[in-house]
Write a protein that holds these residues in place. Structure first.
Motif, short mmCIF file in Angstrom:
data_model
loop_
_atom_site.label_atom_id
_atom_site.label_comp_id
_atom_site.label_asym_id
_atom_site.label_seq_id
_atom_site.Cartn_x
_atom_site.Cartn_y
_atom_site.Cartn_z
N ILE A 94 1.07 -1.13 0.13
CA ILE A 94 -0.14 0.09 0.17
C ILE A 94 1.55 1.24 -0.24
O ILE A 94 1.38 1.59 1.03
CB ILE A 94 -1.33 -0.29 1.28
CG1 ILE A 94 -2.44 -1.52 1.56
CG2 ILE A 94 -1.68 1.26 1.22
CD1 ILE A 94 -2.29 -1.66 2.84
N PRO A 95 0.74 1.83 -1.00
CA PRO A 95 1.54 3.06 -1.18
C PRO A 95 1.62 4.42 -0.47
O PRO A 95 0.05 4.26 0.00
CB PRO A 95 1.52 3.33 -2.43
CG PRO A 95 0.05 3.14 -3.21
CD PRO A 95 -0.37 1.82 -2.00
N PHE A 96 2.14 4.58 0.61
CA PHE A 96 1.45 6.35 1.10
C PHE A 96 1.23 7.20 0.76
O PHE A 96 2.08 8.12 -0.08
CB PHE A 96 2.48 6.30 2.53
CG PHE A 96 2.33 7.37 2.98
CD1 PHE A 96 1.83 6.86 4.61
CD2 PHE A 96 2.68 9.12 3.13
CE1 PHE A 96 1.15 8.01 5.49
CE2 PHE A 96 2.15 9.88 3.90
CZ PHE A 96 2.01 9.42 5.42
N GLU A 97 -0.18 8.42 0.40
CA GLU A 97 -0.36 8.91 0.04
C GLU A 97 -0.43 10.19 1.12
O GLU A 97 -0.01 11.11 1.33
CB GLU A 97 -1.80 8.89 -0.47
CG GLU A 97 -1.45 7.82 -1.48
CD GLU A 97 -3.07 7.69 -2.42
OE1 GLU A 97 -4.23 8.25 -2.44
OE2 GLU A 97 -2.89 7.09 -3.50
N SER A 98 -1.20 9.93 1.99
CA SER A 98 -1.10 10.69 3.23
C SER A 98 -2.50 10.02 4.82
O SER A 98 -3.01 9.11 4.90
CB SER A 98 -2.51 11.88 2.78
OG SER A 98 -2.76 12.65 4.05
N TRP A 99 -1.80 10.72 5.74
CA TRP A 99 -2.08 10.41 7.07
C TRP A 99 -3.84 10.82 6.88
O TRP A 99 -4.63 9.78 7.24
CB TRP A 99 -1.39 11.11 8.24
CG TRP A 99 -0.29 10.78 8.63
CD1 TRP A 99 0.87 11.57 8.58
CD2 TRP A 99 -0.26 9.28 8.73
NE1 TRP A 99 1.94 10.50 8.30
CE2 TRP A 99 1.44 8.83 8.64
CE3 TRP A 99 -0.79 7.90 9.19
CZ2 TRP A 99 2.21 8.15 9.59
CZ3 TRP A 99 0.32 7.14 9.59
CH2 TRP A 99 1.50 6.93 9.98
N ASP A 100 -4.25 11.65 6.46
CA ASP A 100 -5.65 12.37 5.99
C ASP A 100 -6.82 10.62 5.92
O ASP A 100 -8.41 10.95 6.26
CB ASP A 100 -5.81 13.42 4.90
CG ASP A 100 -4.79 14.12 5.48
OD1 ASP A 100 -4.95 15.10 6.80
OD2 ASP A 100 -5.08 15.26 4.93
N HIS A 101 -5.98 10.10 4.72
CA HIS A 101 -6.86 9.15 4.81
C HIS A 101 -7.31 8.27 4.97
O HIS A 101 -8.19 7.36 5.40
CB HIS A 101 -6.37 8.47 3.52
CG HIS A 101 -6.12 9.16 2.56
ND1 HIS A 101 -7.24 10.23 1.68
CD2 HIS A 101 -5.12 9.19 1.38
CE1 HIS A 101 -6.84 11.10 1.00
NE2 HIS A 101 -5.51 10.24 0.74
N VAL A 102 -6.22 7.60 6.45
CA VAL A 102 -6.24 6.73 7.10
C VAL A 102 -7.95 6.64 7.54
O VAL A 102 -8.15 5.25 8.46
CB VAL A 102 -5.19 6.68 8.47
CG1 VAL A 102 -5.26 5.55 9.50
CG2 VAL A 102 -3.74 6.86 7.23
N PRO A 103 -8.18 7.69 8.28
CA PRO A 103 -9.87 7.36 9.03
C PRO A 103 -10.73 7.19 9.01
O PRO A 103 -11.80 6.81 8.94
CB PRO A 103 -10.22 8.42 9.83
CG PRO A 103 -8.47 9.60 9.41
CD PRO A 103 -7.51 8.91 8.98
N ASN A 104 -10.88 6.93 6.84
CA ASN A 104 -11.27 6.74 6.31
C ASN A 104 -12.13 5.85 5.57
O ASN A 104 -12.58 5.61 4.51
CB ASN A 104 -11.22 8.12 5.39
CG ASN A 104 -11.67 9.49 5.62
OD1 ASN A 104 -12.11 9.76 6.73
ND2 ASN A 104 -10.76 10.17 5.31
N ASN A 105 -11.27 4.99 6.14
CA ASN A 105 -11.51 3.24 5.40
C ASN A 105 -11.45 2.58 6.82
O ASN A 105 -10.44 3.02 7.66
CB ASN A 105 -10.48 3.05 4.57
CG ASN A 105 -9.18 3.00 4.40
OD1 ASN A 105 -8.14 1.99 5.24
ND2 ASN A 105 -8.41 4.62 4.97
N PRO A 106 -11.79 0.90 6.23
CA PRO A 106 -11.59 0.26 7.07
C PRO A 106 -10.33 -0.82 7.58
O PRO A 106 -9.91 -1.04 8.70
CB PRO A 106 -12.99 -0.33 6.99
CG PRO A 106 -12.97 -0.23 6.14
CD PRO A 106 -12.30 0.48 5.23
N PHE A 107 -9.81 -0.30 6.54
CA PHE A 107 -8.18 -0.86 6.71
C PHE A 107 -6.73 0.45 7.39
O PHE A 107 -5.89 -0.41 7.87
CB PHE A 107 -7.60 -1.48 5.07
CG PHE A 107 -8.26 -2.20 4.60
CD1 PHE A 107 -8.40 -3.31 4.77
CD2 PHE A 107 -9.81 -1.90 3.70
CE1 PHE A 107 -9.62 -3.95 3.97
CE2 PHE A 107 -10.31 -2.51 2.97
CZ PHE A 107 -10.35 -3.59 2.80
#
Length: 365
Positions: A165-178
């Protein structure tokens, strides 16, 4: 059974079983005077709890935490803080078929030979359910560290099975179950769907980091910051590997590139992962952990029963096809507990140390 307490100055004693009436912990050593309520803890428990998506176990536990002691009029008193999480959705009958057999990859065999008996209901003490109290304790440590030093903790999934999984942004982390740092998780969803159809499971790789860590935390030689981090991470169920900073990539690096150069403006790199000589540098603590595939799967596997006879095991019940999916908050909590412990040690021993030169920045900007 010993070995249920983590830490010394910030000591967390974990209790309970997966299918008992409740699980919880007692925190001894939390400094007095910090505002603390259930709401300060519940957020992290909600991130870890089961039943939150179709990709994890459907055991539906609210994991509602109760503070039983150590807080008066909304503030910590310095006395032991008892935290209770009641079990409300046990289904022990799912384990009726394995009372006399040992599940491959589980602690059934080792618990039986060590203690002469075992609790087969969800694995008893060996269940990942017992990570919930550590997440609760970690939330308390996080709050104190944030208020005292501005320290924050972040975690994400960097690989699931053979999907990097490439790193895009910490902002995405809370927005998906993974807990994935990407905007599009459709490939991960498809991958998990295939695993479920196959009755199989997979492992995962997680990254966890701590920012704004004070310089000087850690005790050489045998209580090094990175050693204690590795100890803590290996205490999480299913973790089979830990890397600090560059980790195993250090093998192929040259000394000219691995050593993190210092400048008046800050460190040039962070291959050390925020620790030198076992002592924090003030850079981000960078930790990566490897989590094994879930052992509870529907596919039949060879095993033995308690009489030593050959048998076949099919594990029924509600299980995560990848236990790494819910492990990010756990890794954050364990890292917070290590930093909290060392922060209190440093304050006790070195609070009177005065330096003429201020620490350099964590990184070159």
């Amino acid at each position: 059974m010993s070995g249920n307490t983590f830490g010394t100055l910030f000591a967390v004693t974990n209790f309970g079983e997966s299918h008992g009436p409740a699980i919880g912990c007692v925190i001894d050593g939390c400094p007095p005077g910090m505002a603390l309520s259930e709401a300060d803890i519940q957020g992290d428990l909600d991130r870890r709890r089961p039943g939150t998506s179709k990709f994890v176990t459907q055991r539906n536990e609210p994991d509602a935490v109760e503070i039983l002691s150590g807080v008066y009029e909304g503030k910590t008193t310095g006395t032991p803080i008892a935290l209770l999480i009641r079990n409300t959705d046990q289904r022990s009958k799912d384990y009726g078929d394995i009372l006399q057999t040992f599940r491959p990859g589980h602690a059934d065999y080792t618990y039986f030979h060590k203690y002469g008996l075992r609790d087969p209901r969800g694995g008893g003490r060996s269940s990942a359910r017992l990570t919930a109290p550590m997440v609760a304790a970690g939330a308390v440590a996080k709050k104190w560290l944030a208020e005292k030093y501005g320290t924050t903790f972040h975690g994400c999934m960097t690989q699931i099975g053979d999907l990097v999984i490439p790193f895009e942004s910490w902002d995405h982390v809370p927005n998906n179950p993974f807990f994935a740092p990407v905007a599009d998780v459709s490939a991960l969803e498809a991958y998990m769907g295939e695993l479920r159809k196959a009755g199989d499971s997979c492992g995962a790789r997680l990254r966890v980091t701590a920012r704004n860590v004070p310089v000087g935390l850690g005790e050489p030689l045998f209580d090094k910051m990175d050693a204690d981090i590795a100890f803590a991470m290996m205490g999480i169920n299913a973790v089979k590997g830990v890397e600090i900073g560059a980790g195993f990539a250090s093998v192929t690096q040259r000394g000219t590139t691995h050593g993190d150069s210092l400048s008046p403006q800050g460190f040039r790199s962070n291959n050390a992962g925020g620790v030198l000589g076992g002592i924090s540098t003030g850079q981000d603590l960078e930790v990566s952990i490897a989590i094994k595939p879930t052992s509870s799967i529907l596919s039949p596997r060879e095993s033995i029963d308690i009489e030593g006879r050959s048998t076949e095991v099919v594990t029924k019940g509600r299980h995560d096809p990848c236990v790494g999916i819910r492990a990010t908050p756990i890794a954050e909590a364990m890292l917070a507990l290590v930093v909290m412990e060392h922060a209190l040690r440093h304050r006790a021993q070195c609070a009177d140390v005065n330096l003429v030169v201020s620490p350099i920045q964590a990184s070159f900007l």
